[in-house]
Scaffold this motif. Structure first.
Motif, short mmCIF file in Angstrom:
data_model
loop_
_atom_site.label_atom_id
_atom_site.label_comp_id
_atom_site.label_asym_id
_atom_site.label_seq_id
_atom_site.Cartn_x
_atom_site.Cartn_y
_atom_site.Cartn_z
N THR A 92 0.83 -1.21 0.00
CA THR A 92 0.00 0.00 0.00
C THR A 92 0.86 1.26 0.00
OG1 THR A 92 -1.73 -1.17 1.22
CG2 THR A 92 -1.82 1.23 1.24
N THR A 93 1.94 1.26 0.80
CA THR A 93 2.84 2.41 0.87
C THR A 93 3.54 2.63 -0.47
OG1 THR A 93 3.23 2.01 3.22
CG2 THR A 93 4.81 3.42 2.08
N MET A 94 4.03 1.56 -1.06
CA MET A 94 4.71 1.65 -2.35
C MET A 94 3.76 2.15 -3.43
SD MET A 94 6.96 -1.37 -4.11
CE MET A 94 7.89 -1.10 -5.61
N LEU A 95 2.54 1.66 -3.40
CA LEU A 95 1.53 2.10 -4.37
C LEU A 95 1.24 3.58 -4.21
CD1 LEU A 95 -0.42 1.06 -6.58
CD2 LEU A 95 -2.12 0.70 -4.77
N LYS A 96 1.18 4.05 -2.97
CA LYS A 96 0.94 5.47 -2.70
C LYS A 96 2.05 6.32 -3.27
CE LYS A 96 0.31 8.69 1.17
NZ LYS A 96 0.29 8.82 2.65
N PHE A 97 3.31 5.88 -3.09
CA PHE A 97 4.45 6.63 -3.62
C PHE A 97 4.39 6.74 -5.15
CE2 PHE A 97 7.29 5.32 0.20
CZ PHE A 97 6.73 6.35 0.94
N ILE A 98 4.05 5.62 -5.80
CA ILE A 98 3.99 5.61 -7.27
C ILE A 98 2.88 6.51 -7.77
CG2 ILE A 98 3.49 4.16 -9.28
CD1 ILE A 98 5.03 1.92 -7.96
N ILE A 99 1.71 6.46 -7.10
CA ILE A 99 0.59 7.31 -7.51
C ILE A 99 0.96 8.78 -7.36
CG2 ILE A 99 -1.75 8.05 -6.87
CD1 ILE A 99 -2.35 5.12 -6.21
N GLU A 100 1.64 9.13 -6.24
CA GLU A 100 2.08 10.51 -6.04
C GLU A 100 3.08 10.93 -7.11
OE1 GLU A 100 3.60 10.50 -2.10
OE2 GLU A 100 1.63 10.69 -1.14
N GLU A 101 3.99 10.02 -7.45
CA GLU A 101 4.99 10.32 -8.48
C GLU A 101 4.33 10.52 -9.84
OE1 GLU A 101 9.19 8.56 -10.31
OE2 GLU A 101 7.95 7.31 -9.00
N LYS A 102 3.38 9.65 -10.17
CA LYS A 102 2.69 9.77 -11.46
C LYS A 102 1.86 11.06 -11.51
CE LYS A 102 4.10 6.09 -13.50
NZ LYS A 102 4.92 6.20 -14.73
N LYS A 103 1.30 11.43 -10.39
CA LYS A 103 0.53 12.68 -10.32
C LYS A 103 1.44 13.88 -10.55
CE LYS A 103 -2.57 15.30 -7.30
NZ LYS A 103 -3.22 15.37 -5.96
N THR A 104 2.64 13.85 -9.93
CA THR A 104 3.61 14.93 -10.11
C THR A 104 4.06 15.00 -11.56
OG1 THR A 104 4.39 14.68 -7.84
CG2 THR A 104 5.85 15.82 -9.38
N GLU A 105 4.35 13.83 -12.16
CA GLU A 105 4.76 13.79 -13.57
C GLU A 105 3.68 14.35 -14.48
OE1 GLU A 105 5.73 9.78 -14.44
OE2 GLU A 105 7.65 9.81 -13.35
N LYS A 106 2.43 14.05 -14.18
CA LYS A 106 1.32 14.54 -14.99
C LYS A 106 1.21 16.06 -14.89
CE LYS A 106 -3.68 14.10 -15.65
NZ LYS A 106 -4.95 13.49 -15.15
N GLU A 107 1.34 16.58 -13.66
CA GLU A 107 1.27 18.02 -13.46
C GLU A 107 2.41 18.73 -14.18
OE1 GLU A 107 1.33 18.34 -9.26
OE2 GLU A 107 -0.83 17.93 -9.01
N GLN A 108 3.62 18.15 -14.11
CA GLN A 108 4.76 18.74 -14.81
C GLN A 108 4.56 18.70 -16.32
OE1 GLN A 108 8.00 16.38 -13.29
NE2 GLN A 108 8.34 17.72 -11.51
N SER A 109 4.00 17.59 -16.79
CA SER A 109 3.73 17.46 -18.23
C SER A 109 2.71 18.49 -18.68
CB SER A 109 3.23 16.05 -18.53
OG SER A 109 2.88 15.92 -19.89
N GLU A 110 1.66 18.70 -17.86
CA GLU A 110 0.62 19.68 -18.21
C GLU A 110 1.19 21.09 -18.22
OE1 GLU A 110 -2.37 18.89 -15.33
OE2 GLU A 110 -3.30 17.26 -16.49
N ARG A 111 2.09 21.40 -17.24
CA ARG A 111 2.71 22.73 -17.21
C ARG A 111 3.62 22.92 -18.41
NH1 ARG A 111 3.09 21.85 -11.51
NH2 ARG A 111 5.24 21.09 -11.74
N SER A 112 4.36 21.87 -18.76
CA SER A 112 5.25 21.93 -19.92
C SER A 112 4.46 22.12 -21.20
CB SER A 112 6.07 20.64 -20.00
OG SER A 112 6.87 20.63 -21.16
N GLN A 113 3.35 21.38 -21.30
CA GLN A 113 2.50 21.50 -22.49
C GLN A 113 1.90 22.89 -22.57
OE1 GLN A 113 -0.55 18.53 -22.71
NE2 GLN A 113 -1.31 19.20 -24.69
#
Length: 327
Positions: free
Chosen positions: A280-301
């Protein structure tokens, strides 16, 4: 290997157990509707996780509850969230069970020896809590079609049999827990029912009542005059408590294993070797990382779109437009 010392009431001693893993949770989640297979698998898991020398088959139902509760607290969570629908008005009850509190509040009930010698006429019964092997063997016999066709009184007699260590009659002793359950049941069937009921009334029923303290009582959230939602410890039905502690949809477990293997770039066997808490902890970290990557991608776009708009108006997207406009 990570392991934990757990107090075993019947032994009055600590024994060391390994971690409850995702692979164990996956096994149990597929068997919640199959009582005999669930019990067989759960007992095998407990035996597998025991690190110290231990006669595992003679552990009692109380021992099993303690072991499973501590493994749940260490490897999953210390609390359980519950949600139930009111049968009267349909409102939703919500509550939380703190497993630490359950143990602390009921330690006098849990860390206690349950034994008795009961004499009825010429019969002498030595009684104690059912063992893990005894519980499994009796459930296996009860699932036989012939037994299922008999009356509930006969079924309850078998439940009583799980509590009888030895039977003595006119100086002849028979150790019922040491012979096959079907043979023990045959012996019990020859004893008058009124004598069996004496054992039930003097040991089985009082023990069940003592081992069923209330651990949750929630009034109906609507304020209506509905019956409150009450949950008892009910250690006689320990396997239902274990299902509650380790409950998880098998589909959801597979989904999380797939997600972690794919986006965490690890092997699925690695995920199954994690505790549910680690998963559960590892899954939470990955979801947070993917969310950050998405936000960075949206800002870059968004920045690229602004650059493209600037280029259409004569800006190269590198220098600040304020230079051309003089501000």
């Amino acid at each position: 290997m990570t392991s934990y010392l757990i107090w075993i009431p019947s032994l009055q001693d600590y024994k060391r157990f390994g971690e409850f893993k995702t692979s164990h949770q996956k096994q149990l989640s597929k068997l919640t509707d199959e009582p005999l297979e669930f019990l067989f698998t759960l007992n095998n898991i407990i035996e597998e996780l025991c690190v110290d020398e231990l006669d595992f088959k003679n552990l009692t139902l109380i021992d099993k509850y303690i072991i499973c509760t501590y493994l749940r607290m260490r490897c999953i969570d210390t609390s359980i969230d519950l949600s139930m629908e009111c049968p009267t008005c349909g409102a939703t009850f919500k509550g939380n069970i703190d497993l630490n509190e359950v143990i602390e509040n009921n330690i006098d009930v849990l860390d206690k020896e349950y034994k008795a010698i009961i004499s009825v006429g010429d019969y002498i019964f030595s009684c104690s809590m059912p063992t893990l092997q005894n519980e499994y063997e009796l459930l296996r016999v009860l699932q036989d079609k012939h037994i299922q066709q008999n009356s509930m009184e006969n079924v309850y007699s078998y439940h009583t049999l799980a509590h009888i260590d030895t039977l003595s009659l006119r100086g002849v002793e028979c150790k019922l827990k040491e012979i096959p359950a079907d043979s023990a049941g045959l012996i019990l069937s020859k004893i008058p029912l009124k004598i069996i009921k004496e054992v039930q009334n003097k040991f089985v029923t009082p023990t069940a009542e003592t081992l069923s303290p209330s651990i949750m009582n929630i009034p109906c959230p609507t304020g209506e005059t509905c019956n409150p939602f009450e949950l008892n410890l009910s250690l006689i039905n320990v396997n239902d408590l274990v299902k509650l502690m380790f409950q998880e949809s098998p589909v959801e477990i597979l989904r999380e294993i797939f997600y972690l293997a794919r986006y965490g770039h690890v092997d699925s066997y690695y995920v199954e070797d994690l505790t549910p808490k680690e998963r559960t902890t590892m899954l939470k970290f990955i979801i947070e990382e993917k969310k950050t990557e998405k936000e960075q991608s949206e800002r870059s776009q968004s920045g690229q779109e602004m650059t493209a708009i600037g280029s259409e108006h004569g800006f190269d997207g590198v220098e600040s437009p304020s230079k051309e406009f003089g501000f």
